[in-house]
Enzyme design. Sequence first.
Site, PDB file in Angstrom:
ATOM      1  N   PHE A  27       0.569  -1.092   0.289  1.00  0.00           N
ATOM      2  CA  PHE A  27      -0.124   0.112   0.681  1.00  0.00           C
ATOM      3  C   PHE A  27       0.814   1.237   0.405  1.00  0.00           C
ATOM      4  O   PHE A  27       0.260   2.709   0.003  1.00  0.00           O
ATOM      5  CB  PHE A  27      -0.620  -0.143   1.360  1.00  0.00           C
ATOM      6  N   ARG A  74      -5.023   7.370  20.281  1.00  0.00           N
ATOM      7  CA  ARG A  74      -5.115   6.042  19.322  1.00  0.00           C
ATOM      8  C   ARG A  74      -6.156   5.620  19.091  1.00  0.00           C
ATOM      9  O   ARG A  74      -7.187   5.416  18.613  1.00  0.00           O
ATOM     10  CB  ARG A  74      -4.582   4.725  19.789  1.00  0.00           C
ATOM     11  N   THR A  89      -7.321   1.180  12.032  1.00  0.00           N
ATOM     12  CA  THR A  89      -6.644   1.737  10.638  1.00  0.00           C
ATOM     13  C   THR A  89      -7.930   1.449   9.818  1.00  0.00           C
ATOM     14  O   THR A  89      -8.065   2.565   8.687  1.00  0.00           O
ATOM     15  CB  THR A  89      -5.660   0.830  10.230  1.00  0.00           C
ATOM     16  N   ARG A 117     -11.608   7.965  12.358  1.00  0.00           N
ATOM     17  CA  ARG A 117     -11.911   7.063  11.131  1.00  0.00           C
ATOM     18  C   ARG A 117     -13.417   6.431  11.215  1.00  0.00           C
ATOM     19  O   ARG A 117     -13.817   6.495   9.692  1.00  0.00           O
ATOM     20  CB  ARG A 117     -11.351   6.025  11.612  1.00  0.00           C
ATOM     21  N   ASN A 141      -7.960   7.214   5.439  1.00  0.00           N
ATOM     22  CA  ASN A 141      -9.205   7.074   7.043  1.00  0.00           C
ATOM     23  C   ASN A 141      -8.580   8.347   8.180  1.00  0.00           C
ATOM     24  O   ASN A 141      -8.780   7.974   8.818  1.00  0.00           O
ATOM     25  CB  ASN A 141      -7.200   5.956   7.631  1.00  0.00           C
ATOM     26  N   HIS A 174      -3.864  10.213  11.829  1.00  0.00           N
ATOM     27  CA  HIS A 174      -3.269   9.956  12.092  1.00  0.00           C
ATOM     28  C   HIS A 174      -2.706   9.912  13.403  1.00  0.00           C
ATOM     29  O   HIS A 174      -3.219  10.600  14.154  1.00  0.00           O
ATOM     30  CB  HIS A 174      -1.887  10.404  11.376  1.00  0.00           C
TER      31      HIS A 174
HETATM   32  N1  UDP Z   1      -2.048   1.733   5.458  1.00  0.00           N
HETATM   33  C1  UDP Z   1      -2.961   1.191   4.146  1.00  0.00           C
HETATM   34  N2  UDP Z   1      -3.144   0.145   3.915  1.00  0.00           N
HETATM   35  C2  UDP Z   1      -3.046  -1.007   4.689  1.00  0.00           C
HETATM   36  C3  UDP Z   1      -2.333  -0.466   6.206  1.00  0.00           C
HETATM   37  C4  UDP Z   1      -2.018   0.520   5.752  1.00  0.00           C
HETATM   38  O1  UDP Z   1      -2.944   1.495   3.146  1.00  0.00           O
HETATM   39  O2  UDP Z   1      -3.110  -2.180   4.599  1.00  0.00           O
HETATM   40  C5  UDP Z   1      -2.158   3.338   5.385  1.00  0.00           C
HETATM   41  C6  UDP Z   1      -3.488   4.097   6.799  1.00  0.00           C
HETATM   42  O3  UDP Z   1      -3.374   5.307   5.741  1.00  0.00           O
HETATM   43  C7  UDP Z   1      -3.056   3.305   7.567  1.00  0.00           C
HETATM   44  C8  UDP Z   1      -1.149   3.693   7.106  1.00  0.00           C
HETATM   45  O4  UDP Z   1      -0.898   3.370   5.914  1.00  0.00           O
HETATM   46  O5  UDP Z   1      -3.124   5.020   8.497  1.00  0.00           O
HETATM   47  C9  UDP Z   1      -0.008   3.531   8.097  1.00  0.00           C
HETATM   48  O6  UDP Z   1      -0.069   2.259   8.660  1.00  0.00           O
HETATM   49  P1  UDP Z   1       0.096   1.783   9.973  1.00  0.00           P
HETATM   50  O7  UDP Z   1       0.089  -0.159   9.724  1.00  0.00           O
HETATM   51  O8  UDP Z   1       0.651   2.278  10.436  1.00  0.00           O
HETATM   52  O9  UDP Z   1      -1.464   2.286  10.580  1.00  0.00           O
HETATM   53  P2  UDP Z   1      -2.060   3.438  11.397  1.00  0.00           P
HETATM   54  O10 UDP Z   1      -1.015   3.605  12.802  1.00  0.00           O
HETATM   55  O11 UDP Z   1      -2.242   4.701  10.370  1.00  0.00           O
HETATM   56  O12 UDP Z   1      -3.489   3.099  12.438  1.00  0.00           O
HETATM   57 MG    MG Z   2       0.988   3.423  12.809  1.00  0.00          MG
END
Ligand code: UDP
Ligand code: MG
Length: 370
Positions: A143, A171, A177, A191, A201, A204
């Site tokens: 991704f 969080r 996520t 979200r 989403n 952050h």
């Molecule tokens: N993301 C994505 N596809 C996925 C996982 C994550 O597009 O399968 C994007 C999403 O915008 C996410 C960011 O990448 O917020 C960072 O991923 P992370 O796993 O760190 O999630 P977060 O900490 O933001 O919940």
């Molecule tokens: Mg993250």
Amino acid sequence: MDERYAFTVEWYDFNASLTRRYQFLYFVADNTIEMYDIKNRRTFLKRSKCDSVCLSDFFIGSVINVHSRQLTIVDYADEYTRRQLSEVSERTLAIIKPDAVKHMGSIIDIIHNEGFKVCRAQMVHLTRKEAAEFYEEHTGKAFFENLLDFMTSRPSVAIELMASNAIKKWRTLLGPTNSATARLEAPSSLRAKFGTDGTRNACHGSDSPSSASREIQFFFGMRRQSTAQFTNCTLCIVKPHAVAAGLTGKIIENIEKKGFTISALEMFNLEKANAEEFLEVYRGVVAEFNQMVVELCSGPCVAMEIRADDAPRVFRDFTGPADPEIARHLRPNTLRATFGKDKIKNVVHCTDLPEDGLLEVEYFFKILQQ
Ligand code: UDP
Ligand code: MG
């Protein structure tokens, strides 16, 4: 016992062109302060009342206004203060991502209602290089490129949040996520409410103390270019009293609802000299000039570039008469009628003259950036 906190503060003395350091004591019970000149080893300000500050203003990095001086809190000055306050002043980095910037008023309002304090905020437009660096840990994942496309598509808003247990608390408020999962599992999360899909989403949040400090440094460790467009624009400042009262989100919500575009935003702590310079056109014209200056540098304010056709005139109409009392009678749907207290605490400054729209935007988003 008298609850007392001790800090090291710095004040930039423009006349002498040097930074002075003081030990600063704050006594909670009677809201008094005392200052000690560290270098010259003498009392600088004897214990006296200070109505412009309250306990929640005291955290590292905070700028407090004492007798028209902007003092920056740079450290705790004793163990007691460190122990008591570092617990309630955990920081985290929040980003309102491009898909949710249109909802930033509501999101900032929720941030306030949930008990977070906004320490710093700026609208930024990430370059691909910056987005790749920020999301370094995800390099190479399926991704990743998609995520960079999204994060660089339009501006985001970076916010440094403070609260007890801020990282975990934010969080939790974000939810899972994936926005679709969030709508199933945590329907009241940000979200769920504002997110689009798995990538887009809404927001952050840092996931640990070490990423929080890295990410805060990433956004606020250096001056970043503003997103101001400098065309068809006017300036709106959410005044310090309104920021302190937690009205920023609601005011922005109203501005967004009315169809204005907010194309730049930043939280500022104005020096008195800057407030005077910015408000210079009102000197000798408006009887309350001095009070306006004092208000504008009494704490953090939020400046925004507002864009629309004929922006200065249309936005000024929406702001309403300077006196909220008059506004409530004559123009009940305006910002000042809705949120204003009095002629000084009238929630926002807006550009008065059409030809000044650009100049005022430039003052905040060009001149103060230097
Ligand atoms: N993301 C994505 N596809 C996925 C996982 C994550 O597009 O399968 C994007 C999403 O915008 C996410 C960011 O990448 O917020 C960072 O991923 P992370 O796993 O760190 O999630 P977060 O900490 O933001 O919940
Ligand atoms: Mg993250």
